[in-house]
Scaffold this motif. Sequence first.
Motif, short mmCIF file in Angstrom:
data_model
loop_
_atom_site.label_atom_id
_atom_site.label_comp_id
_atom_site.label_asym_id
_atom_site.label_seq_id
_atom_site.Cartn_x
_atom_site.Cartn_y
_atom_site.Cartn_z
N ALA A 70 -53.90 26.60 71.72
CA ALA A 70 -52.97 27.89 71.85
C ALA A 70 -52.12 27.30 70.70
CB ALA A 70 -53.49 28.42 72.91
N SER A 71 -51.77 26.77 71.56
CA SER A 71 -49.89 26.08 70.48
C SER A 71 -49.89 25.86 69.31
CB SER A 71 -49.87 23.93 71.37
OG SER A 71 -49.44 24.09 72.34
N TRP A 72 -51.49 25.14 68.42
CA TRP A 72 -51.42 25.52 67.03
C TRP A 72 -51.55 27.42 66.79
CZ3 TRP A 72 -54.98 28.27 64.17
CH2 TRP A 72 -55.16 28.02 63.01
N LEU A 73 -52.05 27.87 67.34
CA LEU A 73 -51.54 29.37 67.68
C LEU A 73 -50.52 30.04 67.61
CD1 LEU A 73 -53.91 31.86 66.25
CD2 LEU A 73 -53.60 32.88 68.86
N LEU A 74 -49.62 29.05 68.26
CA LEU A 74 -48.42 30.28 68.52
C LEU A 74 -47.30 29.54 68.17
CD1 LEU A 74 -46.05 31.09 70.12
CD2 LEU A 74 -45.90 29.26 71.45
N ASP A 75 -48.21 28.23 66.84
CA ASP A 75 -47.01 27.68 65.49
C ASP A 75 -46.84 28.43 64.64
OD1 ASP A 75 -44.70 25.74 64.85
OD2 ASP A 75 -46.68 24.57 64.29
N LYS A 76 -48.52 28.85 63.94
CA LYS A 76 -49.01 28.84 62.76
C LYS A 76 -48.84 31.21 62.55
CE LYS A 76 -49.73 25.24 61.28
NZ LYS A 76 -48.62 24.35 60.71
N ALA A 77 -49.45 31.40 63.78
CA ALA A 77 -49.08 32.75 64.16
C ALA A 77 -48.07 33.77 64.76
CB ALA A 77 -50.64 33.44 64.93
N GLY A 78 -47.53 32.82 65.72
CA GLY A 78 -46.55 33.10 66.00
C GLY A 78 -46.45 33.85 67.18
N LEU A 79 -45.18 34.79 67.37
CA LEU A 79 -45.57 35.38 69.29
C LEU A 79 -45.87 36.43 69.70
CD1 LEU A 79 -41.19 34.92 69.44
CD2 LEU A 79 -43.08 33.66 70.99
N ARG A 80 -46.05 37.40 68.57
CA ARG A 80 -47.02 38.68 68.69
C ARG A 80 -48.67 38.31 68.80
NH1 ARG A 80 -47.25 43.87 67.70
NH2 ARG A 80 -48.81 44.68 67.03
N VAL A 81 -49.17 37.68 67.80
CA VAL A 81 -49.95 37.45 67.64
C VAL A 81 -50.77 36.41 69.19
CG1 VAL A 81 -52.10 36.50 66.81
CG2 VAL A 81 -50.73 37.54 65.63
N LEU B 163 -50.60 17.99 63.59
CA LEU B 163 -51.37 16.83 64.76
C LEU B 163 -50.12 15.98 64.65
CD1 LEU B 163 -54.66 16.60 63.24
CD2 LEU B 163 -54.17 16.96 65.72
N GLN B 164 -49.08 15.86 63.36
CA GLN B 164 -47.96 14.68 63.29
C GLN B 164 -47.30 15.30 64.21
OE1 GLN B 164 -45.88 15.13 59.83
NE2 GLN B 164 -46.10 13.45 59.77
N SER B 165 -47.24 17.03 64.51
CA SER B 165 -46.48 16.95 65.95
C SER B 165 -45.94 16.21 66.91
CB SER B 165 -45.72 18.35 66.10
OG SER B 165 -45.44 19.14 65.08
N ILE B 166 -48.06 16.25 67.51
CA ILE B 166 -48.29 15.44 68.62
C ILE B 166 -47.89 14.33 68.34
CG2 ILE B 166 -50.06 14.95 70.12
CD1 ILE B 166 -51.14 18.32 68.76
N ARG B 167 -48.38 13.90 67.81
CA ARG B 167 -47.82 12.27 67.68
C ARG B 167 -46.87 11.73 67.80
NH1 ARG B 167 -46.63 8.26 64.02
NH2 ARG B 167 -45.80 10.05 62.48
N LYS B 168 -45.65 12.40 67.21
CA LYS B 168 -44.97 11.73 67.09
C LYS B 168 -43.73 12.33 69.02
CE LYS B 168 -42.57 13.39 62.48
NZ LYS B 168 -41.93 14.10 62.15
N LEU B 169 -44.44 13.31 69.22
CA LEU B 169 -44.11 13.74 70.96
C LEU B 169 -44.42 12.32 71.51
CD1 LEU B 169 -44.77 17.49 70.92
CD2 LEU B 169 -42.62 16.38 71.19
N PHE B 170 -45.26 12.09 71.82
CA PHE B 170 -45.98 10.48 72.37
C PHE B 170 -45.72 9.49 72.30
CE2 PHE B 170 -49.77 14.72 73.53
CZ PHE B 170 -49.44 14.35 74.87
N THR C 261 -45.54 23.82 71.22
CA THR C 261 -46.29 23.09 71.26
C THR C 261 -46.14 21.66 72.42
OG1 THR C 261 -46.98 22.81 68.94
CG2 THR C 261 -47.32 20.59 69.91
N THR C 262 -44.20 21.31 72.40
CA THR C 262 -43.79 21.08 73.42
C THR C 262 -43.58 21.14 75.04
OG1 THR C 262 -42.08 20.59 71.79
CG2 THR C 262 -41.50 20.18 74.16
N SER C 263 -43.66 22.96 75.32
CA SER C 263 -43.78 23.59 76.55
C SER C 263 -45.71 23.31 76.77
CB SER C 263 -42.96 24.74 76.36
OG SER C 263 -44.08 25.37 75.33
N GLY C 264 -46.41 23.57 75.99
CA GLY C 264 -47.65 23.45 75.90
C GLY C 264 -48.01 21.80 76.87
N ILE C 265 -47.99 20.87 75.69
CA ILE C 265 -48.76 20.29 76.40
C ILE C 265 -47.79 20.03 77.68
CG2 ILE C 265 -47.92 17.24 75.73
CD1 ILE C 265 -48.49 18.18 73.23
N LEU C 266 -46.76 20.29 77.98
CA LEU C 266 -45.77 19.47 79.66
C LEU C 266 -46.74 20.34 79.86
CD1 LEU C 266 -43.16 18.08 80.12
CD2 LEU C 266 -42.41 20.54 80.43
#
Length: 454
Positions: A98-109, A252-259, A391-396
């Motif tokens: 879901a976080s990947w979709l929000l990042d790639k497809a945007g808010l409307r979708v 995936l790189q964003s997730i690695r940086k976050l952790f 992604t940040t709020s999704g993992i949170l």
Amino acid sequence: MGDSKTIEVSGSVMDGVGEKGGVLESPSKKQPTEYTVYPIRWLMLFIFVFNSATNAMQWIQYSIIQDAVVKYYGVTSIVVYWTSLIYMITYIPLIFPASWLLDKAGLRVTTIIGSFGTCLGAWLKVFSVPQDMFWLGFAGQTVVAVSQVFILNVPPRLAAVWFGADQVSSACSIGVFGNQLGVALGFLLPPMLVRATGSPDEMAADFRLMFYLVAGFTSVLFVFILLFFKAAPPSPPSAAADLGSSLDSNFLQSIRKLFMNRNYVLLLLSYGLNVGVFYAISTLLNQVVLTYYPGANEDAGRIGLVIVVAGMAGSVVCGLVLDRTHRFKETTLAVYVASVLGMIIFTFTLDCGIFAVVYLSSILLGFFMTGYLPVGFEFASEVTYPEPEGTTSGILNAVVQVFGIVLTLAYERMLEAWGDRWSNLTLCALLALGAAITAAIRSDLRRQAAQNKA
């Protein structure tokens, strides 16, 4: 058209659109960039608020009238509690796609998917009124729970895409307000609509009315979202949003940086403890209140309502404080310590026998504990910038669901074994631990630094 500000920015802050994927101009030279905030941003925000509310109100829909559901459908209490736990369980594995979709497809979708699922699940419940059809109601609840994944982590993203730097925290807090509004309605309406003392025919009519009301409202809102909800404004509202939109993030790189981010990991733990305790209390509130006040079903719902409404006020106040002061760590820690104190007061007034006192302690608890939600979101966005807010709020939120499941199940066992006093004191101790963890987070405000540099 909108309010405009012209800011001289360096080449690293490029012209683009508010959501990722827009065409970017060459960053090779300095050029004046006009950042515009559009009045329509408020419509986008309030459409989302109602979308979030219609989903969240169904989270507690069964468990707040647990005694009525057990009597009518003939299921056990733990099965009823699973109707709220399913929200947490489905979130954990689905938040990453879901976080990947929000990042790639945007808010409307993402918003359309969330609204459609909420509507579909509500209609499945309409057909679950017969006493042997609880399984269909549970299936509908599961569909709504899956839809939550496409809603819960949107507020910081929507705020960053549509709102200027001086309104982003307030907008995020209003977005979170939608979830709290829904939970408040979930506490208020079911005990009013469904009579635990009625005959089977009367209870069937009550359940039917409740399910039709929710299904009708979600249907109207889904059509409204299809017609009016937009992905992004024509141009970015701030330098931070401009830079964030120009970065083509690798999920995936964003997730690695976050952790790998120490401050974010500590915030995950402290946020999970706070909201997990709130989930546990909310899910089992009916049982705890009826222990001391037999037959007070509507009061149990009202106490839950008071907790959440006070939290809605707390959310807005905290968002305004953040926008005015930009003191993210100090505000987060102050609200957390106040949550601990509120939980202690709630614990020792619950059995006083005076409903007015219980309501007052619930207001104090709710103002800080649920008012903490947008503060944690915004602090996370600050310490992880420029990683995608979704992604940040999704993992949170995923961590919150894990804590919520564990603490709700543990709280139920503790209530059976120890009673509410020692169970609630255990939750107080966990909140104190969360406050200590919060104190260890460094105030590394990266988004503010990017905005100030621009």
